[in-house]
Motif scaffolding. Structure first.
Motif, short mmCIF file in Angstrom:
data_model
loop_
_atom_site.label_atom_id
_atom_site.label_comp_id
_atom_site.label_asym_id
_atom_site.label_seq_id
_atom_site.Cartn_x
_atom_site.Cartn_y
_atom_site.Cartn_z
N ILE A 310 0.82 -1.21 0.00
CA ILE A 310 0.00 0.00 0.00
C ILE A 310 0.86 1.27 0.00
N ASP A 311 2.03 1.21 0.63
CA ASP A 311 2.89 2.41 0.65
C ASP A 311 3.72 2.54 -0.62
N ILE A 321 -7.21 9.80 -5.15
CA ILE A 321 -7.67 9.86 -3.75
C ILE A 321 -7.98 11.31 -3.38
N ASN A 322 -7.19 12.24 -3.92
CA ASN A 322 -7.40 13.67 -3.63
C ASN A 322 -8.73 14.19 -4.16
N THR A 323 -9.25 13.55 -5.21
CA THR A 323 -10.53 13.99 -5.76
C THR A 323 -11.71 13.42 -4.97
N ILE A 328 -8.75 3.88 -0.42
CA ILE A 328 -7.95 2.69 -0.15
C ILE A 328 -7.76 2.57 1.36
N ALA A 329 -8.05 1.40 1.89
CA ALA A 329 -7.92 1.19 3.35
C ALA A 329 -7.36 -0.22 3.60
N ASP A 330 -6.32 -0.29 4.42
CA ASP A 330 -5.70 -1.58 4.76
C ASP A 330 -6.48 -2.21 5.91
N TRP A 339 -8.25 -6.67 -3.32
CA TRP A 339 -9.28 -6.14 -4.22
C TRP A 339 -10.40 -5.47 -3.42
N LYS A 340 -10.79 -6.10 -2.32
CA LYS A 340 -11.91 -5.58 -1.53
C LYS A 340 -11.53 -4.38 -0.67
#
Length: 549
Positions: A310-311, A321-323, A328-330, A339-340
Protein backbone atom coordinates in the motif's frame (compact mmCIF):
# COMPACT_ATOMS: atom_id res chain seq x y z
CA UNK A 1 2.99 15.97 -12.97
CA UNK A 2 3.57 19.55 -14.08
CA UNK A 3 4.02 18.48 -17.72
CA UNK A 4 0.91 16.29 -17.62
CA UNK A 5 -1.14 19.18 -16.23
CA UNK A 6 0.06 21.56 -18.94
CA UNK A 7 -0.62 19.07 -21.76
CA UNK A 8 -4.10 18.17 -20.43
CA UNK A 9 -5.01 21.82 -19.86
CA UNK A 10 -3.76 22.83 -23.33
CA UNK A 11 -5.85 20.14 -25.06
CA UNK A 12 -8.99 21.01 -23.07
CA UNK A 13 -8.58 24.77 -23.59
CA UNK A 14 -8.07 24.23 -27.33
CA UNK A 15 -11.30 22.22 -27.55
CA UNK A 16 -13.19 24.81 -25.45
CA UNK A 17 -12.00 27.54 -27.80
CA UNK A 18 -13.27 25.46 -30.74
CA UNK A 19 -16.71 24.97 -29.16
CA UNK A 20 -17.13 28.62 -28.24
CA UNK A 21 -15.93 29.69 -31.70
CA UNK A 22 -18.48 27.43 -33.38
CA UNK A 23 -21.26 28.73 -31.08
CA UNK A 24 -20.38 32.35 -31.92
CA UNK A 25 -20.14 31.65 -35.67
CA UNK A 26 -23.51 29.86 -35.66
CA UNK A 27 -25.29 32.26 -33.32
CA UNK A 28 -29.07 31.80 -33.36
CA UNK A 29 -30.73 34.88 -34.85
CA UNK A 30 -34.27 33.51 -35.12
CA UNK A 31 -36.42 31.21 -33.00
CA UNK A 32 -36.28 28.45 -35.64
CA UNK A 33 -32.46 28.60 -35.42
CA UNK A 34 -32.61 28.47 -31.63
CA UNK A 35 -35.03 25.54 -31.36
CA UNK A 36 -34.52 23.38 -34.50
CA UNK A 37 -31.38 24.79 -36.23
CA UNK A 38 -33.52 26.08 -39.12
CA UNK A 39 -34.43 22.46 -40.04
CA UNK A 40 -31.47 22.33 -42.43
CA UNK A 41 -28.99 19.88 -40.84
CA UNK A 42 -27.80 17.08 -43.22
CA UNK A 43 -28.59 13.54 -41.91
CA UNK A 44 -24.96 12.41 -41.49
CA UNK A 45 -24.07 15.47 -39.40
CA UNK A 46 -27.34 15.20 -37.51
CA UNK A 47 -26.39 11.58 -36.77
CA UNK A 48 -23.08 12.79 -35.33
CA UNK A 49 -24.87 15.45 -33.29
CA UNK A 50 -27.32 12.83 -32.00
CA UNK A 51 -24.34 10.64 -31.11
CA UNK A 52 -22.75 13.50 -29.16
CA UNK A 53 -26.08 14.32 -27.52
CA UNK A 54 -26.31 10.67 -26.57
CA UNK A 55 -22.68 10.13 -25.48
CA UNK A 56 -23.29 11.80 -22.20
CA UNK A 57 -20.99 11.70 -19.22
CA UNK A 58 -22.85 8.53 -18.26
CA UNK A 59 -21.82 6.86 -21.52
CA UNK A 60 -18.29 8.20 -21.77
CA UNK A 61 -17.30 8.36 -18.11
CA UNK A 62 -19.67 6.07 -16.28
CA UNK A 63 -20.65 3.16 -18.51
CA UNK A 64 -17.35 1.30 -18.82
CA UNK A 65 -16.85 1.74 -15.07
CA UNK A 66 -20.32 0.37 -14.39
CA UNK A 67 -19.61 -2.70 -16.54
CA UNK A 68 -16.20 -3.12 -14.87
CA UNK A 69 -17.71 -3.14 -11.38
CA UNK A 70 -20.94 -5.01 -12.16
CA UNK A 71 -19.65 -7.39 -14.84
CA UNK A 72 -22.46 -9.15 -16.71
CA UNK A 73 -25.14 -7.13 -14.92
CA UNK A 74 -23.71 -3.90 -16.32
CA UNK A 75 -24.54 -5.00 -19.87
CA UNK A 76 -28.16 -3.97 -19.26
CA UNK A 77 -27.06 -0.36 -19.72
CA UNK A 78 -25.44 -1.02 -23.10
CA UNK A 79 -28.29 -3.17 -24.43
CA UNK A 80 -31.02 -0.84 -23.17
CA UNK A 81 -29.51 2.41 -24.40
CA UNK A 82 -28.69 0.99 -27.84
CA UNK A 83 -31.98 -0.85 -28.31
CA UNK A 84 -33.89 2.30 -27.46
CA UNK A 85 -32.57 3.99 -30.57
CA UNK A 86 -34.11 1.30 -32.75
CA UNK A 87 -37.46 1.93 -31.05
CA UNK A 88 -37.14 5.67 -31.55
CA UNK A 89 -35.91 5.50 -35.17
CA UNK A 90 -38.62 3.16 -36.42
CA UNK A 91 -41.55 3.81 -34.09
CA UNK A 92 -41.60 7.56 -33.50
CA UNK A 93 -38.94 9.78 -35.10
CA UNK A 94 -40.23 9.95 -38.74
CA UNK A 95 -43.83 10.46 -37.63
CA UNK A 96 -42.92 13.23 -35.19
CA UNK A 97 -40.83 14.94 -37.89
CA UNK A 98 -43.78 14.82 -40.31
CA UNK A 99 -45.92 16.61 -37.73
CA UNK A 100 -43.43 19.48 -37.98
CA UNK A 101 -43.33 21.05 -34.51
CA UNK A 102 -40.43 22.43 -32.47
CA UNK A 103 -40.72 20.37 -29.26
CA UNK A 104 -42.32 17.26 -27.76
CA UNK A 105 -44.74 19.30 -25.57
CA UNK A 106 -45.78 21.23 -28.69
CA UNK A 107 -46.57 17.94 -30.48
CA UNK A 108 -48.60 16.72 -27.49
CA UNK A 109 -50.43 20.04 -27.09
CA UNK A 110 -51.39 20.26 -30.77
CA UNK A 111 -52.07 16.56 -31.34
CA UNK A 112 -54.48 16.46 -28.39
CA UNK A 113 -55.74 20.07 -28.78
CA UNK A 114 -55.04 20.76 -25.11
CA UNK A 115 -53.10 23.51 -23.36
CA UNK A 116 -53.28 21.43 -20.16
CA UNK A 117 -51.55 18.47 -21.85
CA UNK A 118 -48.98 20.90 -23.31
CA UNK A 119 -48.14 22.38 -19.90
CA UNK A 120 -47.95 18.94 -18.22
CA UNK A 121 -45.63 17.76 -21.02
CA UNK A 122 -43.48 20.88 -20.63
CA UNK A 123 -43.20 20.30 -16.88
CA UNK A 124 -42.25 16.64 -17.52
CA UNK A 125 -39.59 17.78 -20.01
CA UNK A 126 -38.10 20.15 -17.46
CA UNK A 127 -38.05 17.48 -14.71
CA UNK A 128 -36.51 14.81 -16.99
CA UNK A 129 -33.91 17.11 -18.55
CA UNK A 130 -33.02 18.66 -15.21
CA UNK A 131 -32.45 15.23 -13.60
CA UNK A 132 -30.31 14.18 -16.57
CA UNK A 133 -28.29 17.41 -16.50
CA UNK A 134 -27.35 16.89 -12.83
CA UNK A 135 -25.51 13.73 -13.95
CA UNK A 136 -23.71 15.61 -16.73
CA UNK A 137 -22.56 18.43 -14.49
CA UNK A 138 -21.41 15.89 -11.92
CA UNK A 139 -19.36 14.26 -14.70
CA UNK A 140 -17.78 17.54 -15.72
CA UNK A 141 -16.81 18.02 -12.07
CA UNK A 142 -14.99 14.66 -12.06
CA UNK A 143 -12.97 15.66 -15.14
CA UNK A 144 -12.11 19.20 -14.09
CA UNK A 145 -11.44 18.07 -10.51
CA UNK A 146 -8.89 15.52 -11.72
CA UNK A 147 -7.28 17.95 -14.16
CA UNK A 148 -6.66 20.63 -11.55
CA UNK A 149 -6.33 18.13 -8.67
CA UNK A 150 -9.11 19.97 -6.86
CA UNK A 151 -12.34 18.85 -5.27
CA UNK A 152 -14.86 17.67 -7.88
CA UNK A 153 -17.39 20.21 -6.51
CA UNK A 154 -15.26 23.15 -7.67
CA UNK A 155 -14.87 21.43 -11.05
CA UNK A 156 -18.66 21.17 -11.30
CA UNK A 157 -19.11 24.94 -10.93
CA UNK A 158 -16.51 25.59 -13.65
CA UNK A 159 -18.53 23.29 -15.94
CA UNK A 160 -21.71 25.24 -15.10
CA UNK A 161 -20.19 28.49 -16.36
CA UNK A 162 -19.03 26.91 -19.64
CA UNK A 163 -22.34 25.19 -20.42
CA UNK A 164 -24.45 28.22 -19.53
CA UNK A 165 -22.42 30.38 -21.93
CA UNK A 166 -22.35 28.35 -25.11
CA UNK A 167 -25.84 26.80 -24.81
CA UNK A 168 -27.49 30.18 -24.20
CA UNK A 169 -25.51 31.89 -26.96
CA UNK A 170 -25.79 29.51 -29.89
CA UNK A 171 -29.10 27.76 -29.27
CA UNK A 172 -29.82 24.56 -31.23
CA UNK A 173 -28.03 25.86 -34.33
CA UNK A 174 -24.80 26.51 -32.43
CA UNK A 175 -25.15 23.34 -30.36
CA UNK A 176 -25.69 21.14 -33.43
CA UNK A 177 -22.39 22.07 -35.04
CA UNK A 178 -20.64 22.16 -31.67
CA UNK A 179 -21.85 18.60 -31.08
CA UNK A 180 -20.42 17.46 -34.43
CA UNK A 181 -17.00 18.66 -33.24
CA UNK A 182 -17.56 17.18 -29.79
CA UNK A 183 -18.48 13.77 -31.19
CA UNK A 184 -15.30 13.71 -33.29
CA UNK A 185 -13.18 14.56 -30.24
CA UNK A 186 -14.91 12.20 -27.81
CA UNK A 187 -14.87 9.13 -30.08
CA UNK A 188 -11.16 9.60 -30.87
CA UNK A 189 -10.47 10.09 -27.16
CA UNK A 190 -12.44 6.94 -26.28
CA UNK A 191 -10.98 4.64 -28.95
CA UNK A 192 -7.27 5.49 -28.66
CA UNK A 193 -6.81 4.17 -25.07
CA UNK A 194 -8.81 0.99 -25.67
CA UNK A 195 -6.86 0.26 -28.88
CA UNK A 196 -3.53 0.82 -27.09
CA UNK A 197 -4.59 -1.38 -24.16
CA UNK A 198 -5.61 -4.10 -26.61
CA UNK A 199 -2.15 -3.93 -28.20
CA UNK A 200 -0.46 -4.02 -24.78
CA UNK A 201 -2.43 -6.99 -23.46
CA UNK A 202 -3.12 -9.10 -26.55
CA UNK A 203 -0.99 -7.79 -29.40
CA UNK A 204 -4.19 -7.19 -31.38
CA UNK A 205 -5.20 -3.57 -32.18
CA UNK A 206 -8.90 -4.52 -32.47
CA UNK A 207 -10.28 -4.57 -28.90
CA UNK A 208 -13.71 -5.74 -30.06
CA UNK A 209 -12.14 -9.03 -31.17
CA UNK A 210 -9.43 -9.46 -28.54
CA UNK A 211 -11.02 -8.74 -25.17
CA UNK A 212 -12.60 -12.19 -24.92
CA UNK A 213 -9.11 -13.60 -24.28
CA UNK A 214 -8.61 -11.15 -21.39
CA UNK A 215 -12.01 -12.02 -19.91
CA UNK A 216 -11.04 -15.72 -19.89
CA UNK A 217 -7.81 -14.91 -17.99
CA UNK A 218 -9.75 -12.66 -15.63
CA UNK A 219 -12.10 -15.49 -14.68
CA UNK A 220 -9.10 -17.42 -13.41
CA UNK A 221 -7.88 -14.38 -11.47
CA UNK A 222 -11.34 -14.00 -9.93
CA UNK A 223 -11.16 -17.58 -8.67
CA UNK A 224 -7.67 -17.06 -7.27
CA UNK A 225 -8.71 -13.90 -5.41
CA UNK A 226 -11.95 -15.48 -4.20
CA UNK A 227 -14.26 -12.82 -5.68
CA UNK A 228 -17.42 -13.15 -7.74
CA UNK A 229 -16.66 -14.10 -11.32
CA UNK A 230 -16.91 -11.19 -13.76
CA UNK A 231 -19.15 -13.04 -16.24
CA UNK A 232 -21.59 -14.56 -13.73
CA UNK A 233 -25.08 -13.11 -14.35
CA UNK A 234 -27.39 -11.56 -11.75
CA UNK A 235 -24.83 -11.34 -8.94
CA UNK A 236 -25.57 -7.64 -8.34
CA UNK A 237 -29.33 -7.88 -8.72
CA UNK A 238 -32.16 -10.15 -9.77
CA UNK A 239 -32.99 -11.09 -13.34
CA UNK A 240 -36.17 -9.01 -12.93
CA UNK A 241 -34.04 -5.96 -12.17
CA UNK A 242 -31.95 -6.66 -15.28
CA UNK A 243 -35.08 -6.87 -17.47
CA UNK A 244 -36.70 -3.84 -15.81
CA UNK A 245 -33.53 -1.79 -16.33
CA UNK A 246 -33.41 -2.95 -19.96
CA UNK A 247 -37.01 -1.83 -20.57
CA UNK A 248 -36.55 1.45 -18.66
CA UNK A 249 -33.53 2.47 -20.72
CA UNK A 250 -35.06 1.41 -24.05
CA UNK A 251 -38.42 3.11 -23.49
CA UNK A 252 -36.70 6.09 -21.86
CA UNK A 253 -34.48 6.53 -24.91
CA UNK A 254 -37.52 6.60 -27.19
CA UNK A 255 -39.13 9.21 -24.93
CA UNK A 256 -36.20 11.54 -24.19
CA UNK A 257 -37.26 15.05 -25.25
CA UNK A 258 -33.76 16.39 -25.92
CA UNK A 259 -33.02 13.44 -28.25
CA UNK A 260 -36.37 13.54 -30.06
CA UNK A 261 -35.95 17.23 -30.84
CA UNK A 262 -32.83 16.39 -32.83
CA UNK A 263 -35.06 14.71 -35.42
CA UNK A 264 -36.88 18.04 -35.89
CA UNK A 265 -33.68 19.66 -37.18
CA UNK A 266 -33.74 17.80 -40.54
CA UNK A 267 -35.86 18.63 -43.55
CA UNK A 268 -37.89 15.45 -44.20
CA UNK A 269 -39.16 12.13 -42.75
CA UNK A 270 -36.58 10.30 -44.89
CA UNK A 271 -33.80 12.48 -43.47
CA UNK A 272 -35.09 11.70 -39.95
CA UNK A 273 -34.80 7.95 -40.63
CA UNK A 274 -31.30 8.35 -42.06
CA UNK A 275 -30.30 10.48 -39.07
CA UNK A 276 -31.30 7.58 -36.83
CA UNK A 277 -29.32 5.11 -38.95
CA UNK A 278 -26.18 7.26 -38.87
CA UNK A 279 -26.64 7.83 -35.13
CA UNK A 280 -26.73 4.07 -34.51
CA UNK A 281 -23.43 3.68 -36.36
CA UNK A 282 -21.76 6.50 -34.44
CA UNK A 283 -23.16 5.33 -31.10
CA UNK A 284 -22.17 1.72 -31.80
CA UNK A 285 -18.50 2.70 -32.09
CA UNK A 286 -18.47 3.67 -28.41
CA UNK A 287 -20.96 1.17 -27.05
CA UNK A 288 -19.22 -1.83 -28.60
CA UNK A 289 -15.95 -0.57 -27.12
CA UNK A 290 -17.21 -0.10 -23.54
CA UNK A 291 -17.14 -3.82 -22.54
CA UNK A 292 -13.58 -4.08 -23.84
CA UNK A 293 -12.61 -0.92 -21.93
CA UNK A 294 -14.12 -2.40 -18.75
CA UNK A 295 -12.41 -5.77 -19.13
CA UNK A 296 -8.97 -4.29 -19.88
CA UNK A 297 -9.16 -1.80 -16.98
CA UNK A 298 -10.22 -4.45 -14.48
CA UNK A 299 -7.54 -6.87 -15.70
CA UNK A 300 -4.76 -4.27 -15.38
CA UNK A 301 -5.92 -3.31 -11.88
CA UNK A 302 -5.98 -6.93 -10.77
CA UNK A 303 -2.55 -7.69 -12.25
CA UNK A 304 -0.62 -4.47 -11.54
CA UNK A 305 -2.23 -2.82 -8.50
CA UNK A 306 -3.94 -5.47 -6.36
CA UNK A 307 -1.32 -7.38 -4.37
CA UNK A 308 1.09 -4.41 -4.18
CA UNK A 309 2.34 -2.85 -0.96
CA UNK A 310 0.00 0.00 0.00
CA UNK A 311 2.89 2.41 0.65
CA UNK A 312 4.31 1.69 -2.83
CA UNK A 313 1.20 2.14 -4.99
CA UNK A 314 1.47 4.00 -8.32
CA UNK A 315 1.40 7.79 -8.26
CA UNK A 316 -1.98 8.00 -10.02
CA UNK A 317 -3.72 6.53 -6.95
CA UNK A 318 -2.72 9.54 -4.84
CA UNK A 319 -4.13 12.06 -7.33
CA UNK A 320 -7.46 10.23 -7.55
CA UNK A 321 -7.67 9.86 -3.75
CA UNK A 322 -7.40 13.67 -3.63
CA UNK A 323 -10.53 13.99 -5.76
CA UNK A 324 -12.51 11.86 -3.29
CA UNK A 325 -13.39 9.28 -5.97
CA UNK A 326 -10.91 6.58 -4.84
CA UNK A 327 -10.58 5.14 -1.36
CA UNK A 328 -7.95 2.69 -0.15
CA UNK A 329 -7.92 1.19 3.35
CA UNK A 330 -5.70 -1.58 4.76
CA UNK A 331 -8.55 -3.25 6.63
CA UNK A 332 -6.66 -6.45 7.48
CA UNK A 333 -3.46 -4.61 8.45
CA UNK A 334 -1.08 -6.68 6.28
CA UNK A 335 0.20 -3.71 4.26
CA UNK A 336 -0.84 -5.37 0.99
CA UNK A 337 -3.72 -4.03 -1.13
CA UNK A 338 -6.54 -6.54 -1.58
CA UNK A 339 -9.28 -6.14 -4.22
CA UNK A 340 -11.91 -5.58 -1.53
CA UNK A 341 -9.77 -2.90 0.16
CA UNK A 342 -10.05 -0.62 -2.86
CA UNK A 343 -13.27 1.35 -3.38
CA UNK A 344 -13.14 2.84 -6.85
CA UNK A 345 -15.99 4.97 -8.13
CA UNK A 346 -17.32 3.75 -11.46
CA UNK A 347 -17.27 7.41 -12.54
CA UNK A 348 -13.45 7.52 -12.71
CA UNK A 349 -12.59 4.28 -14.50
CA UNK A 350 -12.37 5.73 -18.02
CA UNK A 351 -10.61 8.85 -16.79
CA UNK A 352 -8.08 6.88 -14.73
CA UNK A 353 -7.39 4.10 -17.26
CA UNK A 354 -4.76 5.97 -19.33
CA UNK A 355 -2.79 6.47 -16.11
CA UNK A 356 -3.47 2.91 -14.87
CA UNK A 357 -2.22 1.52 -18.20
CA UNK A 358 0.63 4.07 -18.38
CA UNK A 359 -0.40 5.30 -21.85
CA UNK A 360 1.35 8.66 -21.66
CA UNK A 361 0.45 12.24 -20.86
CA UNK A 362 -1.03 13.07 -24.29
CA UNK A 363 -3.59 10.25 -24.03
CA UNK A 364 -4.49 11.36 -20.47
CA UNK A 365 -5.17 14.88 -21.77
CA UNK A 366 -7.09 13.58 -24.78
CA UNK A 367 -9.38 11.45 -22.61
CA UNK A 368 -10.02 14.44 -20.33
CA UNK A 369 -10.99 16.51 -23.39
CA UNK A 370 -13.24 13.70 -24.65
CA UNK A 371 -14.96 13.38 -21.29
CA UNK A 372 -15.61 17.11 -21.17
CA UNK A 373 -16.95 16.96 -24.75
CA UNK A 374 -19.37 14.21 -23.70
CA UNK A 375 -20.60 16.07 -20.62
CA UNK A 376 -20.87 19.43 -22.37
CA UNK A 377 -22.60 18.14 -25.52
CA UNK A 378 -25.40 16.40 -23.65
CA UNK A 379 -25.78 19.15 -21.06
CA UNK A 380 -26.12 21.68 -23.87
CA UNK A 381 -28.90 19.67 -25.52
CA UNK A 382 -30.65 19.23 -22.18
CA UNK A 383 -30.57 22.94 -21.47
CA UNK A 384 -32.11 23.65 -24.88
CA UNK A 385 -34.89 21.16 -24.03
CA UNK A 386 -35.54 22.89 -20.70
CA UNK A 387 -35.40 26.32 -22.30
CA UNK A 388 -37.74 25.43 -25.19
CA UNK A 389 -40.26 23.84 -22.81
CA UNK A 390 -40.46 26.97 -20.71
CA UNK A 391 -39.86 29.76 -23.24
CA UNK A 392 -41.72 28.21 -26.21
CA UNK A 393 -44.34 25.84 -24.81
CA UNK A 394 -45.32 27.71 -21.64
CA UNK A 395 -44.30 31.38 -22.13
CA UNK A 396 -45.09 31.74 -25.86
CA UNK A 397 -47.78 29.11 -26.58
CA UNK A 398 -49.75 29.60 -23.34
CA UNK A 399 -48.87 32.80 -21.43
CA UNK A 400 -47.84 35.38 -24.09
CA UNK A 401 -48.74 34.26 -27.64
CA UNK A 402 -48.05 37.80 -28.93
CA UNK A 403 -44.47 37.91 -27.62
CA UNK A 404 -41.88 39.16 -30.11
CA UNK A 405 -39.02 36.95 -31.34
CA UNK A 406 -36.56 39.11 -29.40
CA UNK A 407 -38.47 38.58 -26.15
CA UNK A 408 -38.79 34.83 -26.76
CA UNK A 409 -35.04 34.48 -27.37
CA UNK A 410 -34.27 36.51 -24.24
CA UNK A 411 -36.57 34.34 -22.08
CA UNK A 412 -35.01 31.20 -23.62
CA UNK A 413 -31.47 32.34 -22.82
CA UNK A 414 -32.32 33.43 -19.27
CA UNK A 415 -34.04 30.09 -18.57
CA UNK A 416 -30.93 28.20 -19.78
CA UNK A 417 -28.67 30.16 -17.43
CA UNK A 418 -30.96 29.67 -14.42
CA UNK A 419 -31.49 25.94 -15.11
CA UNK A 420 -27.75 25.34 -15.47
CA UNK A 421 -26.93 27.10 -12.20
CA UNK A 422 -29.64 25.22 -10.28
CA UNK A 423 -28.59 21.84 -11.72
CA UNK A 424 -24.99 22.67 -10.86
CA UNK A 425 -25.89 23.37 -7.22
CA UNK A 426 -27.54 19.92 -6.92
CA UNK A 427 -24.59 18.29 -8.74
CA UNK A 428 -22.25 19.58 -6.01
CA UNK A 429 -23.55 16.74 -3.86
CA UNK A 430 -25.14 14.33 -6.37
CA UNK A 431 -27.68 11.86 -4.97
CA UNK A 432 -26.06 8.92 -6.79
CA UNK A 433 -23.45 7.80 -9.34
CA UNK A 434 -23.67 9.34 -12.81
CA UNK A 435 -25.21 6.25 -14.45
CA UNK A 436 -27.74 5.94 -11.60
CA UNK A 437 -28.89 9.57 -11.88
CA UNK A 438 -29.19 9.24 -15.65
CA UNK A 439 -31.20 6.01 -15.25
CA UNK A 440 -33.72 7.98 -13.14
CA UNK A 441 -34.16 10.45 -16.00
CA UNK A 442 -34.81 7.54 -18.36
CA UNK A 443 -37.32 6.03 -15.91
CA UNK A 444 -39.23 9.34 -15.90
CA UNK A 445 -39.14 9.59 -19.72
CA UNK A 446 -40.30 5.97 -20.05
CA UNK A 447 -43.18 6.68 -17.66
CA UNK A 448 -44.40 9.89 -19.29
CA UNK A 449 -43.44 10.54 -22.89
CA UNK A 450 -43.01 7.00 -24.20
CA UNK A 451 -46.67 6.01 -23.57
CA UNK A 452 -47.92 9.46 -24.60
CA UNK A 453 -46.03 9.45 -27.91
CA UNK A 454 -46.65 5.81 -28.82
CA UNK A 455 -50.40 6.14 -28.25
CA UNK A 456 -50.45 9.65 -29.72
CA UNK A 457 -48.94 8.42 -32.99
CA UNK A 458 -50.36 4.90 -33.25
CA UNK A 459 -53.78 5.03 -31.54
CA UNK A 460 -56.17 7.62 -32.95
CA UNK A 461 -58.62 7.10 -30.04
CA UNK A 462 -56.19 8.48 -27.44
CA UNK A 463 -57.52 11.86 -26.30
CA UNK A 464 -56.48 14.86 -24.20
CA UNK A 465 -57.87 13.45 -20.94
CA UNK A 466 -56.10 10.13 -21.48
CA UNK A 467 -52.70 11.63 -22.29
CA UNK A 468 -52.87 14.21 -19.47
CA UNK A 469 -53.77 11.70 -16.77
CA UNK A 470 -51.41 9.12 -18.28
CA UNK A 471 -48.44 11.48 -17.91
CA UNK A 472 -49.45 12.55 -14.39
CA UNK A 473 -49.96 8.98 -13.13
CA UNK A 474 -46.82 7.68 -14.88
CA UNK A 475 -44.69 10.47 -13.39
CA UNK A 476 -46.14 9.96 -9.92
CA UNK A 477 -45.64 6.17 -9.99
CA UNK A 478 -42.04 6.44 -11.24
CA UNK A 479 -41.04 9.14 -8.73
CA UNK A 480 -42.69 7.28 -5.87
CA UNK A 481 -40.93 4.04 -6.75
CA UNK A 482 -37.53 5.73 -7.16
CA UNK A 483 -37.76 7.37 -3.72
CA UNK A 484 -39.23 4.27 -2.04
CA UNK A 485 -36.55 1.98 -3.51
CA UNK A 486 -33.58 4.29 -2.92
CA UNK A 487 -34.44 5.67 0.50
CA UNK A 488 -36.95 3.18 1.88
CA UNK A 489 -35.49 -0.10 0.66
CA UNK A 490 -38.81 -1.01 -1.00
CA UNK A 491 -38.60 -3.30 -4.06
CA UNK A 492 -40.89 -5.54 -6.12
CA UNK A 493 -39.17 -8.65 -7.45
CA UNK A 494 -35.79 -7.16 -6.54
CA UNK A 495 -36.33 -4.23 -8.97
CA UNK A 496 -34.46 -1.22 -7.57
CA UNK A 497 -34.76 2.50 -8.36
CA UNK A 498 -33.06 2.28 -11.79
CA UNK A 499 -35.81 -0.05 -13.06
CA UNK A 500 -38.71 2.17 -11.95
CA UNK A 501 -39.69 2.95 -15.54
CA UNK A 502 -41.37 -0.41 -16.04
CA UNK A 503 -43.97 0.40 -13.37
CA UNK A 504 -44.44 4.01 -14.45
CA UNK A 505 -44.86 3.09 -18.12
CA UNK A 506 -47.36 0.31 -17.35
CA UNK A 507 -49.39 2.71 -15.19
CA UNK A 508 -49.28 5.43 -17.87
CA UNK A 509 -50.36 3.11 -20.71
CA UNK A 510 -53.24 1.71 -18.65
CA UNK A 511 -54.38 5.14 -17.47
CA UNK A 512 -54.21 6.63 -20.98
CA UNK A 513 -56.23 3.79 -22.51
CA UNK A 514 -58.86 3.55 -19.75
CA UNK A 515 -59.44 7.33 -19.45
CA UNK A 516 -59.53 7.78 -23.24
CA UNK A 517 -62.16 5.03 -23.62
CA UNK A 518 -64.26 6.52 -20.80
CA UNK A 519 -64.28 10.03 -22.30
CA UNK A 520 -65.18 11.65 -25.60
CA UNK A 521 -63.18 10.54 -28.64
CA UNK A 522 -61.03 13.09 -30.53
CA UNK A 523 -62.48 15.02 -33.46
CA UNK A 524 -62.57 13.41 -36.90
CA UNK A 525 -59.96 15.90 -38.13
CA UNK A 526 -57.52 14.90 -35.37
CA UNK A 527 -58.09 11.18 -36.03
CA UNK A 528 -57.35 11.67 -39.74
CA UNK A 529 -54.27 13.70 -38.82
CA UNK A 530 -53.02 10.78 -36.70
CA UNK A 531 -53.60 8.30 -39.53
CA UNK A 532 -51.80 10.66 -41.91
CA UNK A 533 -48.63 10.47 -39.77
CA UNK A 534 -48.14 6.81 -40.73
CA UNK A 535 -47.62 7.51 -44.44
CA UNK A 536 -44.55 8.94 -46.23
CA UNK A 537 -44.44 12.69 -46.74
CA UNK A 538 -45.46 12.43 -50.40
CA UNK A 539 -48.71 10.76 -49.31
CA UNK A 540 -51.58 12.07 -47.22
CA UNK A 541 -54.59 10.43 -45.56
CA UNK A 542 -57.92 12.19 -46.06
CA UNK A 543 -61.57 11.15 -46.11
CA UNK A 544 -60.71 7.51 -45.54
CA UNK A 545 -58.29 7.32 -48.51
CA UNK A 546 -54.56 7.73 -49.16
CA UNK A 547 -53.73 10.45 -51.70
CA UNK A 548 -50.46 11.43 -53.40
CA UNK A 549 -49.47 14.99 -52.57
Amino acid sequence: MGTQFIVSLSIILATFALYIGIAIYNKAKETSDFYVAGRGVPPVFNGMAIGADWMSAASFIGMAGTVMLLGYDGLGYIMGWTGGYLLLTFLLAPQLRKYGRYTVPEFIGDRFESHTARVIAAVCTIIISFTYSVGQLSGSGVVIGRLFEIDAKIGTMIGVVLIAFYAAFGGMKGITWTQVAQYTILIIAYLIPVIFMSLQLTGNPLPWLSYGKVVAEMQELDRQLGITEYVTPFTNGTKWQFLALLFTLMAGTAGLPHVIVRFYTVSTMKAARWSGAWALLFIGLLYLSAPAYAAFSRFILMKNVVGQKIDQLPEWTTTWINTGKLQIADTNGDGILQWKEMVISNDIVVMATPEIANLGIFVVGLVAAGAMAAALSTAGGLMIAISSSFAHDIYYRVLKPNASEQNRLMVARISIALATILAGIIALDPPGAITQIVAWAFALAASTFFPALVLGVWWKRSNSYGVTWGMIVGLAVALTYIFAAKYGGFTIGGIIDTGAGIFGAAAAFLTNVIVSLMTKEPSQAIQEEVLDLRYPEQMTYKDGQVWMR
